[in-house]
Write an enzyme that holds these catalytic residues in place. Structure first.
Site, short mmCIF file in Angstrom:
data_model
loop_
_atom_site.label_atom_id
_atom_site.label_comp_id
_atom_site.label_asym_id
_atom_site.label_seq_id
_atom_site.Cartn_x
_atom_site.Cartn_y
_atom_site.Cartn_z
N VAL A 87 4.84 3.72 4.51
CA VAL A 87 4.22 3.00 3.40
C VAL A 87 2.82 3.56 3.14
O VAL A 87 1.96 3.53 4.02
CB VAL A 87 4.12 1.49 3.71
N VAL A 89 -0.22 4.12 -0.29
CA VAL A 89 -0.65 4.09 -1.69
C VAL A 89 -1.85 5.01 -1.79
O VAL A 89 -2.83 4.85 -1.04
CB VAL A 89 -1.01 2.67 -2.15
N ARG A 95 -4.77 -1.31 -5.59
CA ARG A 95 -5.03 -2.57 -6.32
C ARG A 95 -4.30 -2.62 -7.66
O ARG A 95 -4.78 -3.22 -8.62
CB ARG A 95 -6.54 -2.78 -6.54
N THR A 100 3.45 -4.15 -3.69
CA THR A 100 4.18 -5.38 -3.96
C THR A 100 5.50 -5.09 -4.67
O THR A 100 6.54 -5.67 -4.32
CB THR A 100 3.32 -6.33 -4.81
N TYR A 128 0.52 -7.34 5.48
CA TYR A 128 1.94 -7.68 5.41
C TYR A 128 2.25 -9.16 5.51
O TYR A 128 3.38 -9.56 5.23
CB TYR A 128 2.70 -6.89 6.48
N PHE A 418 7.74 3.25 14.55
CA PHE A 418 8.60 3.82 13.50
C PHE A 418 7.93 3.68 12.14
O PHE A 418 6.94 3.00 12.00
CB PHE A 418 9.99 3.15 13.50
#
Length: 418
Positions: A87, A89, A95, A100, A128, A418
């Site tokens: 994950v 960004v 923002r 999401t 999270y 992981f």
């Protein structure tokens, strides 16, 4: 608001895989360029539809991957899980709701597949919880001062008739998977490992693109010859000014299915010539390690933090998949803002099994689905969460009833990243 709708969030294609990996490296603060052989290795993990990207025009600016996993519930049952990883960004696109959107797509697909929970290892704590994940296990790392440990420096073999053997990567790939299966069937919080996991950890496949340096591998065999433990470790080469050895042995991972194997492997590591410090790697917070030493104070905690996070996708299946040592009942009002699960449930449980069904009865305890995830493996305390204002008792003493049902005698542990 218009900028958000211009960014397309979708499963990536094979043609987009290189750009997705460049964004992944950038997000994890690694050099952006991805070598051809590194890409080829990472393609082995590529499953169509399970790697999501956010695209600003043709450029990938956020990444997300999930894969099939099993996580062991209390009592040993394997539970279907959606494991979330990779994950990122990109800093230029924070923002804007990209995570999401990716998370919503993935969890909806996981729910549709029939996954019972979702799991992840959180790099940052505050992200999270808003997606329904709760910290369900903790990990601890120790540094052992060998000179203070009190172990016999002349030790050469276990005293129970077993033995320690050094092996190579090929042996690890043959012996490791079955040993790990034995461990995870008995260890709440442990997760499944693929064949690819063993290839990565023994140098057959290079995921990171860095030069492979083979670690040392040792196995513990019981008196009957059965492999009951295994460790991967690395040593440095550091000497003091007076030609004194100051070397450290750092454990990559250590698996043991019996206390005898665990004791023998730690004793072996603390007896290696020239090694003055043993770093334990990621261990359970109630690991046997400190207590195995004649002087437990020789083991100094260097890291203690949350580890495996759990997101419940099916309340009834999650609560009936695990076992219960005591007997009791509670009505739980589970709040899930995403609408994936939740509602009011009556849990009745005992040593002979459990039922969890929707009910219109008055709630005993009100909690967010993230708090239920934290409680599911038996580590967190409902009483403590109530004191923190994160669960609410509608009936006096309800948190104690839930603790008596859910908490376990040994703490859950996930050996894996992981």
């Amino acid at each position: 608001m218009s900028r958000r709708t211009e960014i397309d969030v979708r499963p990536i294609t094979e043609a987009e895989f290189p750009d997705w990996n460049r964004a992944l490296n950038t997000g994890f603060l690694r050099p952006p360029a991805v070598a051809a052989e590194q890409l080829e290795a990472r393609r082995k993990e590529f499953v169509p539809g399970r790697s999501l990207g956010a695209f600003d025009g043709e450029r990938c600016v956020a990444t997300f991957r999930s894969f099939d996993q099993e996580v062991t519930a209390v009592g040993g049952a394997p539970v279907r899980a959606d494991a979330v990883s990779n994950v990122t960004v990109t800093a230029t696109h924070r923002r804007r709701g990209l995570l999401t959107r990716m998370m919503a797509q993935d969890l909806a697909a996981a729910k549709e597949r029939g996954d019972v929970v979702a799991t992840l290892i959180a790099a940052e704590y505050r992200i999270y919880g808003r997606y329904g994940f709760g910290p369900a296990t903790t990990m601890t790392e120790w540094a052992v001062d060998v000179s203070r440990a009190g172990l016999d420096p002349r030790w050469a073999a276990p005293e129970d008739g077993g033995r320690i053997d050094l092996v190579d990567g090929e042996d690890v790939r043959k012996l490791g998977p079955e040993l790990h299966e034995r461990l995870r069937r008995a260890q709440p919080g442990a997760v499944s490992r693929s064949e690819l996991w063993w290839q990565y950890r023994t140098g057959v496949v290079d995921w990171n693109g860095s030069p492979w340096t083979e670690p040392c591998y040792a196995v513990y065999r019981a008196a009957d010859g059965e492999v009951e433990g295994m460790v991967s470790y690395r040593t440095d080469d550091r000497w003091g000014e007076a030609k004194q050895p100051l070397n450290t042995a750092t454990v990559d991972w250590l698996l043991a299915v019996t206390p005898a194997a665990e004791r023998a492997l730690w004793h072996y590591l603390c007896s290696i010539d020239w090694v003055q410090t043993v770093k334990s790697g990621w261990r359970s917070p109630d690991d046997l390690l400190p207590g195995l030493l004649p002087d437990p104070r020789a083991a100094r905690i260097t890291t203690q933090a949350d580890w495996l996070w759990v997101r419940i996708l099916d309340v009834a299946q999650a609560l009936t998949a695990r076992t219960y040592e005591g007997r009791g009942a509670a009505v739980l009002d589970v709040v899930d803002r995403s609408g994936l699960t939740g509602g009011r449930w009556r849990l009745e449980a005992g040593p002979d099994g459990a039922s969890c069904v929707p009910t219109t009865e008055s709630a005993h305890l009100v909690l967010d689905v993230a708090e239920l995830g934290a409680l599911w493996l038996g580590d967190a305390s409902a009483v403590r969460l109530a004191a923190l204002g994160r669960v609410r008792e509608e009936r006096a003493g309800a948190a104690r009833v839930v603790d008596a049902l859910l908490r376990t005698s040994r703490r859950p542990w996930c050996p894996d990243m992981f």
